[in-house]
Every structure is written in structure tokens, then in C-alpha cells.
Design an enzyme around this catalytic site. Structure first.
Site, short mmCIF file in Angstrom:
data_model
loop_
_atom_site.label_atom_id
_atom_site.label_comp_id
_atom_site.label_asym_id
_atom_site.label_seq_id
_atom_site.Cartn_x
_atom_site.Cartn_y
_atom_site.Cartn_z
N THR A 1 -9.52 9.73 -3.66
CA THR A 1 -10.61 10.70 -3.54
C THR A 1 -11.11 10.72 -2.10
O THR A 1 -11.09 9.68 -1.42
CB THR A 1 -11.79 10.31 -4.46
N ARG B 1 -2.41 -6.05 0.35
CA ARG B 1 -1.68 -6.98 -0.51
C ARG B 1 -0.19 -6.68 -0.32
O ARG B 1 0.18 -5.50 -0.16
CB ARG B 1 -2.04 -6.79 -1.99
N ASP C 1 0.25 -9.19 7.38
CA ASP C 1 -0.57 -10.37 7.04
C ASP C 1 -0.29 -10.82 5.61
O ASP C 1 -0.67 -11.93 5.23
CB ASP C 1 -2.06 -10.01 7.19
N GLU D 1 3.99 -14.43 -1.63
CA GLU D 1 3.39 -15.46 -0.76
C GLU D 1 3.43 -16.83 -1.40
O GLU D 1 3.23 -16.94 -2.61
CB GLU D 1 1.93 -15.07 -0.46
N HIS E 1 -1.38 -14.60 5.74
CA HIS E 1 -2.54 -14.11 4.97
C HIS E 1 -3.83 -14.70 5.55
O HIS E 1 -4.57 -15.41 4.87
CB HIS E 1 -2.40 -14.45 3.48
P1 NAP Z 1 -12.78 -1.01 -1.23
O1 NAP Z 1 -14.07 -0.84 -0.50
O2 NAP Z 1 -12.78 -0.98 -2.71
O3 NAP Z 1 -11.78 0.14 -0.69
C1 NAP Z 1 -10.53 0.38 -1.28
C2 NAP Z 1 -9.97 1.70 -0.74
O4 NAP Z 1 -8.65 1.88 -1.30
C3 NAP Z 1 -10.80 2.92 -1.15
O5 NAP Z 1 -10.79 3.85 -0.11
C4 NAP Z 1 -10.04 3.46 -2.36
O6 NAP Z 1 -10.29 4.85 -2.51
C5 NAP Z 1 -8.59 3.17 -1.94
N1 NAP Z 1 -7.68 3.10 -3.08
C6 NAP Z 1 -7.86 2.37 -4.22
N2 NAP Z 1 -6.84 2.58 -5.07
C7 NAP Z 1 -6.01 3.47 -4.47
C8 NAP Z 1 -4.81 4.09 -4.85
N3 NAP Z 1 -4.24 3.86 -6.05
N4 NAP Z 1 -4.22 4.95 -3.98
C9 NAP Z 1 -4.78 5.20 -2.78
N5 NAP Z 1 -5.93 4.63 -2.36
C10 NAP Z 1 -6.54 3.78 -3.19
O7 NAP Z 1 -12.07 -2.35 -0.84
P2 NAP Z 1 -12.20 -3.20 0.52
O8 NAP Z 1 -13.38 -4.08 0.45
O9 NAP Z 1 -12.06 -2.27 1.69
O10 NAP Z 1 -10.90 -4.14 0.40
C11 NAP Z 1 -9.63 -3.56 0.27
C12 NAP Z 1 -8.58 -4.60 -0.05
O11 NAP Z 1 -8.22 -5.30 1.13
C13 NAP Z 1 -8.95 -5.72 -1.03
O12 NAP Z 1 -8.93 -5.28 -2.37
C14 NAP Z 1 -7.88 -6.76 -0.73
O13 NAP Z 1 -6.74 -6.52 -1.52
C15 NAP Z 1 -7.54 -6.50 0.75
N6 NAP Z 1 -8.03 -7.61 1.59
C16 NAP Z 1 -7.13 -8.37 2.26
C17 NAP Z 1 -7.57 -9.40 3.08
C18 NAP Z 1 -6.62 -10.24 3.85
O14 NAP Z 1 -6.92 -11.40 4.09
N7 NAP Z 1 -5.49 -9.70 4.29
C19 NAP Z 1 -8.93 -9.69 3.17
C20 NAP Z 1 -9.82 -8.90 2.46
C21 NAP Z 1 -9.36 -7.85 1.68
P3 NAP Z 1 -10.09 5.61 -3.93
O15 NAP Z 1 -10.69 4.72 -4.97
O16 NAP Z 1 -10.75 6.92 -3.74
O17 NAP Z 1 -8.60 5.75 -4.09
C1 8YV Z 2 -8.62 -14.36 0.97
C2 8YV Z 2 -8.39 -11.85 0.72
O1 8YV Z 2 -7.82 -15.07 1.87
O2 8YV Z 2 -10.64 -11.33 0.29
C3 8YV Z 2 -9.46 -11.09 0.04
O3 8YV Z 2 -9.12 -10.19 -0.76
O4 8YV Z 2 -7.24 -11.53 0.61
C4 8YV Z 2 -8.72 -12.99 1.59
O5 8YV Z 2 -9.97 -12.86 2.18
C5 8YV Z 2 -8.00 -14.44 -0.39
O6 8YV Z 2 -8.87 -13.92 -1.36
C6 8YV Z 2 -7.69 -15.88 -0.79
O7 8YV Z 2 -8.90 -16.60 -0.90
#
Ligand code: NAP
Ligand code: 8YV
Length: 316
Positions: A173, A228, A252, A257, A275
């Protein structure tokens, strides 16, 4: 005192605060017999976005009242099963936005400016032996397509304004943001120099970035994944990089993993992180504090500070 099952690690600060209210039992110290003997006592679980709560563990905890996730992404936790049992789940949104956004920008800069391969060039003595390293590419004024425009996506876009990036985004959206919305991911990839993936994981986004998207991004294109591993078709990614159909990748996160495809390890056009998107002392401290705050709030009055959306209706 209540009994808390700990899955994965916590910091010493978290442990010190939790020990005032909980007896802490580490899952990795329990065999199946010990888990079933203890299971009835456990009221709270603290886990993380990688380990979640395995189904066999959930089944062994008949009196579980709450699950706290040390991370914002909770795709490893079966929230449907938790909600069906009336168990609320908390996570750690917002406190890690800036850190994960920095990681995404850092990976993009590292890919464009050959940071890792140039470092290896110097260390191998090639500068002195062979002269200057090959030219890199400018990271300024790039067309960046964000796959996901939520809390972290918006922070990535904000940080990239310093590099005069032209931002577009794809999500299900449109959002109230000053960037171009692209309902079709392949079309966005076709136009972009860089795709940065920052959606949740789980079934709904599995292989959202597939071979067609990577081909649309093309041989001059760069893929950054801080979401992810499951969101990107890793086999298609490796093949595209090997065959020169995709230019660069900064990763990342990975599908299995901590296993990383062997083929990526020898590629100089790839930057790999373990990660570590949120893994700084400061941000892990903030995340850890929020995990503990949620657990203590639940003990005190049954509320959560940051529940996952699916379980909000369970809370007072
Ligand atoms: P968020 O605020 O919920 O944002 C998620 C975004 O993804 C929204 O714009 C959502 O929009 C979109 N989305 C969800 N499902 C989708 C789909 N099927 N197709 C296309 N777009 C989609 O989440 P956030 O706090 O930004 O975090 C996002 C993600 O980052 C986490 O869930 C986690 O997996 C990852 N992360 C990774 C790390 C790391 O260490 N690498 C750390 C923190 C987070 P719509 O709902 O409109 O589609
Ligand atoms: C963490 C993450 O490393 O917040 C997330 O979604 O991927 C990272 O911040 C992970 O949750 C493992 O603790």
C-alpha cells in the site's frame, strides 16, 4: 518470582534487571526431559528474531503468558499459535531504525566504492606492486528503490538524502511519504540503480525479490538486503551474480543463517555482514531495555509497551 525461559542470548544489563523479578532458565541448558519437568512453571519467554519459539517448546509450556522478542522482526515466532492461546507477543520497533538504516547505507557505499575489495588490495601489497586499484563508482545521485517503506525504510530514505538519492519505493500500500510509489516491483527494479530490501520476513514476502526482479535490476545494478534472507531468492541471486546479470550485492541476512552460500565468499563484488544490522552496543542496549520493560509491564499490570500488531486485541 516468576519463571522466564530464555532462548538465545541477552546482555548482562538485561540479565541484571530480569533477575530481580524472574528465575531465568536458559533453553540451551535443558534437555527434553528437563524442559517438560520445568515447562508448567514457565510464564514468560524471552527470545529473538532468529530463534523464535520452536513449536516443541511452545507445546511444553502450558502456562505461558507472554513472549518478548529481542528484535523488531518476529517472523520466527508463530504469532497465530500465540494469539490462539491468548499469549501476547512484544517486539522492539523504532529503537533500532537509525542503526539498521546506517547498515543499509554503509553496505550501499561499500558496494559502490569497492571498500572491501580495495582494503584487501592494500593488505595484499598489490598497491605497491601493481599501482592504483581499479576505479570504483560514485554513490551520489543514484536511483534507489526501497522494497518496504516502514519505520526503517523511511529512515534509510532520510539518510540517503545526503547523497542526493532519487528515492522510489514498493510496498503493498502507498505511504504518506514524499517518494514515488511503485506498485510493481519489477518495474521499479528496471528503473533503479540500487534496490534496498527492508520488509518483514515470513510467508508473505518469501522470494519477493526473485530472478525476474534481479534481471530487471541488471548488470549495473546493486542489491542490498537488510530485511530477512527469505525475502530474496538466494539461489537466483548467486546465479545472477555468477553470470554477470547482476552487478553487486551487499547482504546482512541470508536464507539459512549462519550459513552463507560458498559461492558468495569468493566474489569481490559482494559485501557480506553477519546479520549485524542493529548490532551496536548502543542500539542493543536500547533494544534490551525495551525487551525488559515489556516483560516487567506485563508482570505489573498485564500491559505491553510495544506489542506486535496481531495481538493488540489481547491486551487491556
Ligand atoms: P515496518 O515498519 O512494519 O515496515 C515494513 C514495510 O514492509 C512496510 O512498508 C510494509 O508496507 C512493507 N511490506 C510488508 N509486507 C510486504 C509485502 N508482502 N510486499 C511488499 N511490501 C511489504 O517494519 P520495520 O520496522 O521497518 O522493519 C522491517 C523489517 O526489517 C523487520 O521486520 C525485520 O525483518 C528487518 N530488520 C532487520 C534487521 C537486521 O539486523 N538486518 C534489523 C531490524 C529489522 P505494506 O504493509 O503496505 O506492504
Ligand atoms: C536482531 C533483527 O539481530 O530486529 C530485528 O528484526 O533482525 C535484529 O535487530 C535479531 O532480531 C536477532 O536478535
Amino acid at each position: 518470582m516468576h519463571d522466564l525461559l530464555l532462548i538465545g542470548g541477552i546482555t548482562s544489563e538485561m540479565r541484571a534487571r530480569l533477575e530481580r523479578r524472574f528465575r531465568i532458565h536458559a533453553l540451551n541448558m535443558l534437555d527434553d526431559d528437563a524442559l517438560s519437568a520445568l515447562g508448567g512453571q514457565i510464564t514468560h519467554v524471552a527470545t529473538n528474531g532468529h530463534d523464535g519459539v520452536p513449536a516443541r517448546v511452545m507445546a511444553a509450556l502450558p502456562n505461558l503468558q507472554m513472549v518478548a522478542c529481542y528484535g523488531v522482526g518476529y517472523d520466527a515466532i508463530d504469532t497465530d499459535s500465540c494469539v490462539a492461546r491468548g499469549i501476547p507477543v512484544s517486539h522492539t520497533p523504532d529503537v533500532l531504525n537509525a542503526e539498521v538504516a546506517t547498515t543499509a547505507v554503509m553496505l550501499m557505499l561499500a558496494c559502490y566504492r569497492n571498500l572491501v575489495s580495495d582494503d584487501a588490495y592494500v593488505r595484499a601489497g598489490r598497491w605497491a606492486q601493481e599501482g592504483s586499484a581499479p576505479l570504483s563508482r560514485s554513490a551520489d545521485r543514484r536511483k534507489v528503490g526501497l522494497v518496504g517503506m516502514g519505520r526503517i525504510g523511511q529512515e534509510i530514505a532520510r539518510k540517503l538524502s545526503v547523497f542526493d538519492a532519487e528515492i522510489s519505493y514498493h510496498s503493498r500500500t502507498p505511504k504518506d511519504v514524499p517518494y514515488q510509489y511503485c506498485p510493481n516491483l519489477v518495474d521499479m527494479a528496471q528503473e533503479a540503480d540500487v534496490l534496498i530490501v527492508i520488509t518483514p520476513g515470513g510467508a508473505a514476502t518469501r522470494h519477493l525479490v526473485n530472478g525476474r526482479v534481479l534481471d530487471a535490476l541488471g548488470p549495473e545494478g546493486t542489491l542490498i538486503n537488510v530485511a530477512r534472507g527469505s525475502v530474496v531468492d538466494e539461489e537466483a541471486l548467486v546465479a545472477a551474480l555468477q553470470e554477470g546479470r547482476l552487478g553487486w550485492a551487499g547482504l546482512d541476512v541470508f536464507e539459512a543463517e549462519p550459513q552463507v552460500p560458498e559461492a558468495l565468499l569468493g566474489m569481490s563484488n559482494v559485501v557480506l555482514l553477519p546479520h549485524a544490522g542493529s548490532a551496536t552496543v548502543e542500539t542493543r542496549r536500547a533494544m534490551g531495555a525495551l525487551v525488559v520493560d515489556n516483560l516487567l509491564a506485563h508482570l505489573d499490570d498485564g500491559t505491553l509497551l510495544t506489542p506486535v500488531p496481531e495481538c493488540r486485541h489481547l491486551l487491556p
